[in-house]
Design an enzyme around this catalytic site. Structure first.
Site, PDB file in Angstrom:
ATOM      1  N   GLY A 120      -6.103   3.374  -0.896  1.00  0.00           N
ATOM      2  CA  GLY A 120      -6.302   1.915  -0.783  1.00  0.00           C
ATOM      3  C   GLY A 120      -5.451   1.346   0.338  1.00  0.00           C
ATOM      4  CB  VAL A 179       4.691   6.579  12.946  1.00  0.00           C
ATOM      5  CG1 VAL A 179       4.335   8.017  13.300  1.00  0.00           C
ATOM      6  CG2 VAL A 179       5.141   6.481  11.482  1.00  0.00           C
ATOM      7  NE  ARG A 227     -10.063   4.748  -2.991  1.00  0.00           N
ATOM      8  CZ  ARG A 227      -8.811   4.403  -3.257  1.00  0.00           C
ATOM      9  NH1 ARG A 227      -7.893   5.322  -3.452  1.00  0.00           N
ATOM     10  NH2 ARG A 227      -8.475   3.135  -3.345  1.00  0.00           N
ATOM     11  N   GLY A 280      -0.800   6.195  -0.990  1.00  0.00           N
ATOM     12  CA  GLY A 280      -0.252   6.219  -2.345  1.00  0.00           C
ATOM     13  C   GLY A 280      -0.080   7.631  -2.874  1.00  0.00           C
ATOM     14  CG  ASP A 281      -0.497   8.304  -7.060  1.00  0.00           C
ATOM     15  OD1 ASP A 281      -1.424   7.742  -6.443  1.00  0.00           O
ATOM     16  OD2 ASP A 281      -0.452   8.347  -8.298  1.00  0.00           O
ATOM     17  CB  THR A 331      -0.088   1.691  -2.823  1.00  0.00           C
ATOM     18  OG1 THR A 331      -0.808   1.199  -3.940  1.00  0.00           O
ATOM     19  CG2 THR A 331       1.230   2.234  -3.337  1.00  0.00           C
ATOM     20  CG  ASP A 364      -1.688  -1.191  -7.445  1.00  0.00           C
ATOM     21  OD1 ASP A 364      -2.092  -2.248  -6.921  1.00  0.00           O
ATOM     22  OD2 ASP A 364      -2.443  -0.365  -7.980  1.00  0.00           O
ATOM     23  CG  ASP A 397       0.855   2.839  -7.920  1.00  0.00           C
ATOM     24  OD1 ASP A 397       1.248   2.901  -6.738  1.00  0.00           O
ATOM     25  OD2 ASP A 397      -0.295   3.141  -8.262  1.00  0.00           O
ATOM     26  NE  ARG A 451       2.237 -24.330 -13.263  1.00  0.00           N
ATOM     27  CZ  ARG A 451       3.554 -24.244 -13.284  1.00  0.00           C
ATOM     28  NH1 ARG A 451       4.201 -23.647 -12.325  1.00  0.00           N
ATOM     29  NH2 ARG A 451       4.232 -24.774 -14.279  1.00  0.00           N
ATOM     30  NE  ARG A 472      -6.422   1.662  -9.340  1.00  0.00           N
ATOM     31  CZ  ARG A 472      -6.562   2.635  -8.452  1.00  0.00           C
ATOM     32  NH1 ARG A 472      -7.105   3.770  -8.794  1.00  0.00           N
ATOM     33  NH2 ARG A 472      -6.165   2.486  -7.209  1.00  0.00           N
TER      34      ARG A 472
HETATM   35  P1  ATP Z   1      -3.846   4.027  -3.849  1.00  0.00           P
HETATM   36  O1  ATP Z   1      -2.942   4.367  -4.999  1.00  0.00           O
HETATM   37  O2  ATP Z   1      -3.388   2.852  -3.090  1.00  0.00           O
HETATM   38  O3  ATP Z   1      -5.292   3.976  -4.214  1.00  0.00           O
HETATM   39  P2  ATP Z   1      -3.830   6.796  -3.049  1.00  0.00           P
HETATM   40  O4  ATP Z   1      -3.247   7.481  -1.867  1.00  0.00           O
HETATM   41  O5  ATP Z   1      -3.249   7.179  -4.383  1.00  0.00           O
HETATM   42  O6  ATP Z   1      -3.723   5.246  -2.784  1.00  0.00           O
HETATM   43  P3  ATP Z   1      -6.287   8.284  -3.621  1.00  0.00           P
HETATM   44  O7  ATP Z   1      -7.700   7.915  -3.420  1.00  0.00           O
HETATM   45  O8  ATP Z   1      -5.836   8.729  -4.964  1.00  0.00           O
HETATM   46  O9  ATP Z   1      -5.416   7.039  -3.074  1.00  0.00           O
HETATM   47  O10 ATP Z   1      -5.913   9.477  -2.599  1.00  0.00           O
HETATM   48  C1  ATP Z   1      -6.245   9.409  -1.229  1.00  0.00           C
HETATM   49  C2  ATP Z   1      -6.868  10.697  -0.752  1.00  0.00           C
HETATM   50  O11 ATP Z   1      -5.903  11.761  -0.837  1.00  0.00           O
HETATM   51  C3  ATP Z   1      -8.054  11.209  -1.571  1.00  0.00           C
HETATM   52  O12 ATP Z   1      -9.262  10.584  -1.220  1.00  0.00           O
HETATM   53  C4  ATP Z   1      -8.061  12.687  -1.220  1.00  0.00           C
HETATM   54  O13 ATP Z   1      -8.694  12.903   0.026  1.00  0.00           O
HETATM   55  C5  ATP Z   1      -6.579  12.998  -1.062  1.00  0.00           C
HETATM   56  N1  ATP Z   1      -6.094  13.639  -2.301  1.00  0.00           N
HETATM   57  C6  ATP Z   1      -5.755  13.046  -3.473  1.00  0.00           C
HETATM   58  N2  ATP Z   1      -5.382  13.959  -4.399  1.00  0.00           N
HETATM   59  C7  ATP Z   1      -5.512  15.168  -3.796  1.00  0.00           C
HETATM   60  C8  ATP Z   1      -5.289  16.518  -4.214  1.00  0.00           C
HETATM   61  N3  ATP Z   1      -4.848  16.809  -5.444  1.00  0.00           N
HETATM   62  N4  ATP Z   1      -5.523  17.498  -3.317  1.00  0.00           N
HETATM   63  C9  ATP Z   1      -5.945  17.224  -2.075  1.00  0.00           C
HETATM   64  N5  ATP Z   1      -6.170  15.979  -1.621  1.00  0.00           N
HETATM   65  C10 ATP Z   1      -5.966  14.958  -2.460  1.00  0.00           C
END
Ligand code: ATP
Length: 354
Positions: A14, A26, A75, A105-106, A128, A130, A132, A157, A174
């Site tokens: 996101g 960077v 994604r 994010g994670d 991100t 959130d 989180d 308000r 979330r």
């Molecule tokens: P947000 O929390 O803001 O949505 P995020 O980085 O957690 O951000 P995700 O859609 O969970 O968003 O992850 C981003 C991309 O990282 C995924 O579309 C995928 O390409 C890659 N990714 C996530 N998990 C894995 C995994 N276990 N192995 C390989 N690639 C991954």
């Protein structure tokens, strides 16, 4: 250790205001240090599809003030497969990319771990809205999103006051209720309804009814998407039925993800972007940049993801058993601090509103 001559930078998951400021930092610091920079467009999917172009100083001009991400985001399910990642590694080799700064994010960090294991060193910057990512006090975009919520709910308000209503607002978040919790203080909300802290609705309704008798016209309640799909609407109906105070529901949705980053997010993104480059070129990898106090510190990505699991109560006992006690102690301390801070903010909301 291989000398780093060229790095890649990507944004994934996101989007969040301040991602551009991180890309700029960077790029500019790497170039200053004589390292070439390749922009990877559309996150990991772009790496698989070879959507990669060099970034020069002027390519990142005048983006520090812009929301969204100039590198775009996606994604990528292909990247979750061995074949997809093999293609990504092949493209890194083709472009001579020695390491990648991944901003997201994670999920993005899980991807970074996989890519590092496949032979391309990666480092992560938490962006991100959130907030989180438990290992850092703040993620990039969180401050801007909260300011957007404050701006929007101040407007709601006004109309709540005119019409003597309650407005139940659903913000983003979330896995973490941080946006709801902090904005509730800034907005004078009656309560924040989040997963991390149970809400005593008898007490909330009692407070509302008493305040209405005392002349209070507007009521704001902030909840978050993590409570469930139709939760906010149902909550609004329940409040009206039980308190007798007319209530409306408003979902803020993706408007919270856009807009110019605040000063705080620009500074945080710049600090984290610079720290990520310094660490990557000194041979560090699989790390997440984390804000602790005024410092940017690095934490191993796997450890950071474990802290997240602990925070969300998702760490399995067999996983916990494998963590060395000193490390587990440090992780539990981070989680306990975060939870204590949330409890403290909730205490303030409960005691000073109405
Ligand atoms: P947000 O929390 O803001 O949505 P995020 O980085 O957690 O951000 P995700 O859609 O969970 O968003 O992850 C981003 C991309 O990282 C995924 O579309 C995928 O390409 C890659 N990714 C996530 N998990 C894995 C995994 N276990 N192995 C390989 N690639 C991954």
């Amino acid at each position: 250790m291989k000398e780093i001559k060229r790095i890649g930078v990507l944004t994934s998951g996101g989007d969040a205001p301040g991602m551009n400021a991180a890309v700029r930092a960077v790029t500019r610091l790497a170039l200053y240090k004589g390292i070439e920079v390749m922009g990877i467009y559309n996150g990991y999917q772009g790496l698989i599809e070879d959507n990669v172009k060099p970034l020069h100083e002027r390519d990142v001009s005048f983006i520090i003030n812009r929301g969204g991400t100039m590198l775009y985001s996606a994604r990528s399910n292909d990247f979750r497969t061995k074949e997809g990642r093999a293609k990504a590694v092949e493209n890194c080799r083709k472009h001579g990319i020695d390491g990648i700064v991944t901003i997201g994010g994670d999920g993005t960090f899980r991807g970074a771990v996989e890519l590092t294991n496949d032979g391309v060193p990666c480092i992560g910057i938490p962006a991100t809205i959130d907030n989180d990512i438990a290992s850092t006090e703040a993620t990039i975009g969180f401050d801007t999103a909260m300011n957007t919520v404050v701006d929007l709910v101040d407007k709601l308000r006004d109309t709540s006051e005119s019409h003597s209503r309650c407005t139940v607002v659903e913000g983003m978040g979330r896995e973490a209720g941080d946006i709801a919790l902090q904005t509730s203080i800034a907005l004078g909300a009656v309560t924040a309804v989040i997963r991390e802290i149970p809400t005593d609705f008898d007490h909330v309704i009692e407070k509302m009814v008493a305040a209405r008798k005392g002349g209070k016209r507007n009521f704001i309640i902030i909840t978050c998407e993590g409570m469930g799909k139709d939760y906010g609407e149902e909550l609004s109906a329940m409040i009206e039925a039980r308190s007798g105070i007319e209530s409306r529901f408003a979902r803020l949705a993706h408007i919270q993800r856009g807009g110019a980053p605040t000063l705080r997010d620009r500074v945080l993104a710049t600090q984290m972007g610079c720290a990520a480059v310094e660490n990557l070129i000194s041979g560090q990898m699989k790390q997440v940049m984390c804000l602790r106090g005024n410092n940017i510190v690095a934490m191993d990505i796997f450890d950071a993801l474990t802290v997240d699991k602990l925070m969300k109560g998702k760490l399995k006992p067999e996983e916990e058993d494998k963590i060395p006690p000193n490390k587990l102690y440090e992780m539990k301390r981070i989680v306990a601090d975060k939870q204590a801070y949330k409890n403290y903010l909730n205490y303030i909301i409960d005691h000073i509103t109405l």
